[in-house]
Scaffold this motif. Structure first.
Motif, PDB file in Angstrom:
ATOM      1  N   ALA A  11       0.833  -1.209   0.000  1.00 13.67           N
ATOM      2  CA  ALA A  11       0.000   0.000   0.000  1.00 13.67           C
ATOM      3  C   ALA A  11       0.868   1.259   0.000  1.00 13.67           C
ATOM      4  CB  ALA A  11      -0.928  -0.003   1.213  1.00 13.67           C
ATOM      5  N   VAL A  12       1.977   1.219   0.734  1.00 10.58           N
ATOM      6  CA  VAL A  12       2.881   2.380   0.777  1.00 10.58           C
ATOM      7  C   VAL A  12       3.521   2.583  -0.590  1.00 10.58           C
ATOM      8  CG1 VAL A  12       5.005   3.312   1.781  1.00 10.58           C
ATOM      9  CG2 VAL A  12       3.302   2.239   3.253  1.00 10.58           C
ATOM     10  N   PHE A  13       4.037   1.515  -1.192  1.00  6.68           N
ATOM     11  CA  PHE A  13       4.654   1.639  -2.516  1.00  6.68           C
ATOM     12  C   PHE A  13       3.638   2.122  -3.542  1.00  6.68           C
ATOM     13  CE2 PHE A  13       8.003  -1.413  -1.001  1.00  6.68           C
ATOM     14  CZ  PHE A  13       9.075  -0.546  -1.172  1.00  6.68           C
ATOM     15  N   ARG A  14       2.419   1.614  -3.462  1.00  2.00           N
ATOM     16  CA  ARG A  14       1.359   2.046  -4.390  1.00  2.00           C
ATOM     17  C   ARG A  14       1.065   3.535  -4.205  1.00  2.00           C
ATOM     18  NH1 ARG A  14      -4.456   1.721  -3.408  1.00  2.00           N
ATOM     19  NH2 ARG A  14      -5.464   2.333  -5.332  1.00  2.00           N
ATOM     20  N   ILE A  82       7.145   5.369   5.867  1.00  2.00           N
ATOM     21  CA  ILE A  82       8.289   5.644   4.990  1.00  2.00           C
ATOM     22  C   ILE A  82       9.583   5.243   5.689  1.00  2.00           C
ATOM     23  CG2 ILE A  82       9.612   7.462   3.827  1.00  2.00           C
ATOM     24  CD1 ILE A  82       6.907   8.894   3.361  1.00  2.00           C
ATOM     25  N   ALA A  83       9.685   5.514   6.979  1.00  2.00           N
ATOM     26  CA  ALA A  83      10.871   5.117   7.740  1.00  2.00           C
ATOM     27  C   ALA A  83      10.994   3.592   7.767  1.00  2.00           C
ATOM     28  CB  ALA A  83      10.807   5.677   9.153  1.00  2.00           C
ATOM     29  N   GLU A  84       9.875   2.898   7.897  1.00  2.04           N
ATOM     30  CA  GLU A  84       9.905   1.438   7.891  1.00  2.04           C
ATOM     31  C   GLU A  84      10.370   0.898   6.536  1.00  2.04           C
ATOM     32  OE1 GLU A  84       6.417   0.562  11.204  1.00  2.04           O
ATOM     33  OE2 GLU A  84       5.877   0.553   9.086  1.00  2.04           O
ATOM     34  N   ILE A  85       9.918   1.536   5.463  1.00  2.00           N
ATOM     35  CA  ILE A  85      10.359   1.145   4.119  1.00  2.00           C
ATOM     36  C   ILE A  85      11.857   1.403   3.981  1.00  2.00           C
ATOM     37  CG2 ILE A  85      10.211   1.750   1.654  1.00  2.00           C
ATOM     38  CD1 ILE A  85       7.808   0.122   2.556  1.00  2.00           C
ATOM     39  N   ALA A  86      12.312   2.549   4.454  1.00  3.57           N
ATOM     40  CA  ALA A  86      13.744   2.866   4.372  1.00  3.57           C
ATOM     41  C   ALA A  86      14.562   1.846   5.150  1.00  3.57           C
ATOM     42  CB  ALA A  86      14.000   4.279   4.890  1.00  3.57           C
ATOM     43  N   ASP A  87      14.121   1.509   6.342  1.00  5.82           N
ATOM     44  CA  ASP A  87      14.840   0.512   7.144  1.00  5.82           C
ATOM     45  C   ASP A  87      14.854  -0.843   6.449  1.00  5.82           C
ATOM     46  OD1 ASP A  87      15.416   2.312   9.143  1.00  5.82           O
ATOM     47  OD2 ASP A  87      13.822   1.623  10.484  1.00  5.82           O
ATOM     48  N   ARG A  88      13.735  -1.217   5.895  1.00 10.28           N
ATOM     49  CA  ARG A  88      13.607  -2.548   5.279  1.00 10.28           C
ATOM     50  C   ARG A  88      14.305  -2.640   3.930  1.00 10.28           C
ATOM     51  NH1 ARG A  88      13.627  -6.610   2.741  1.00 10.28           N
ATOM     52  NH2 ARG A  88      11.949  -8.057   2.333  1.00 10.28           N
ATOM     53  N   TRP A  89      14.157  -1.604   3.082  1.00 10.17           N
ATOM     54  CA  TRP A  89      14.585  -1.725   1.701  1.00 10.17           C
ATOM     55  C   TRP A  89      15.821  -0.923   1.331  1.00 10.17           C
ATOM     56  CZ3 TRP A  89      12.914  -5.503  -1.128  1.00 10.17           C
ATOM     57  CH2 TRP A  89      11.701  -6.106  -0.797  1.00 10.17           C
ATOM     58  N   ILE A  90      16.146   0.108   2.076  1.00 13.10           N
ATOM     59  CA  ILE A  90      17.267   0.953   1.681  1.00 13.10           C
ATOM     60  C   ILE A  90      18.474   0.727   2.575  1.00 13.10           C
ATOM     61  CG2 ILE A  90      18.050   3.333   1.371  1.00 13.10           C
ATOM     62  CD1 ILE A  90      15.080   3.987   0.689  1.00 13.10           C
ATOM     63  N   SER A  91      18.284   0.769   3.865  1.00 14.37           N
ATOM     64  CA  SER A  91      19.401   0.671   4.804  1.00 14.37           C
ATOM     65  C   SER A  91      20.217  -0.598   4.606  1.00 14.37           C
ATOM     66  CB  SER A  91      18.894   0.733   6.241  1.00 14.37           C
ATOM     67  OG  SER A  91      18.274   1.963   6.484  1.00 14.37           O
TER      68      SER A  91
END
Length: 121
Positions: A11-14, A82-91
């Motif tokens: 849902a966040v990515f969408r 967004i922070a959760e996405i950053a932690d999961r996918w970027i960091s």
């Protein structure tokens, strides 16, 4: 079967995939707690209803939360997803590169130490 966490990420990515929704998030980041009318004024080519539809997608992704103040409904940015996405996918992907760069820097500094204050004088 997708997990609840996976569904919320989806849902966040969408929500983030659309440039108008990203612009709405930027508007809330700049000035949090805006009404639909205030947000719609930023998008003169879009109807108020169109802004409301985008806000519904952002709310579904938990990127925007709303609160009533009298008769006015105010919308606020929720940066947690967004922070959760950053932690999961970027960091985790950036971490090996950062570690490699730090190791390279340390190696160069060991091979070519900086001159001391006395050596510079």
């Amino acid at each position: 079967m997708p997990t609840s966490s996976g569904q919320s990420e989806q849902a966040v990515f969408r929500a983030l995939a659309d440039p108008t929704r990203r612009a709405l998030l930027d508007a809330l980041y700049g000035s949090d707690g805006q009404s639909v009318s205030q947000l719609a004024a930023r998008f003169p080519d879009m109807s108020r209803f169109g802004v409301m539809k985008h806000l519904a997608v952002l709310t579904e992704a938990d990127l925007v939360v709303s609160s009533r103040r009298g008769r006015t409904k105010l919308h606020f940015l929720n940066p947690v997803p967004i922070a959760e996405i950053a932690d999961r996918w970027i960091s985790k992907y950036a971490q090996p590169f950062s570690t490699g760069l730090l190791e390279l820097r340390d190696s160069v500094e060991r091979a070519h130490p900086a001159p001391s204050a006395q050596e510079r004088a």
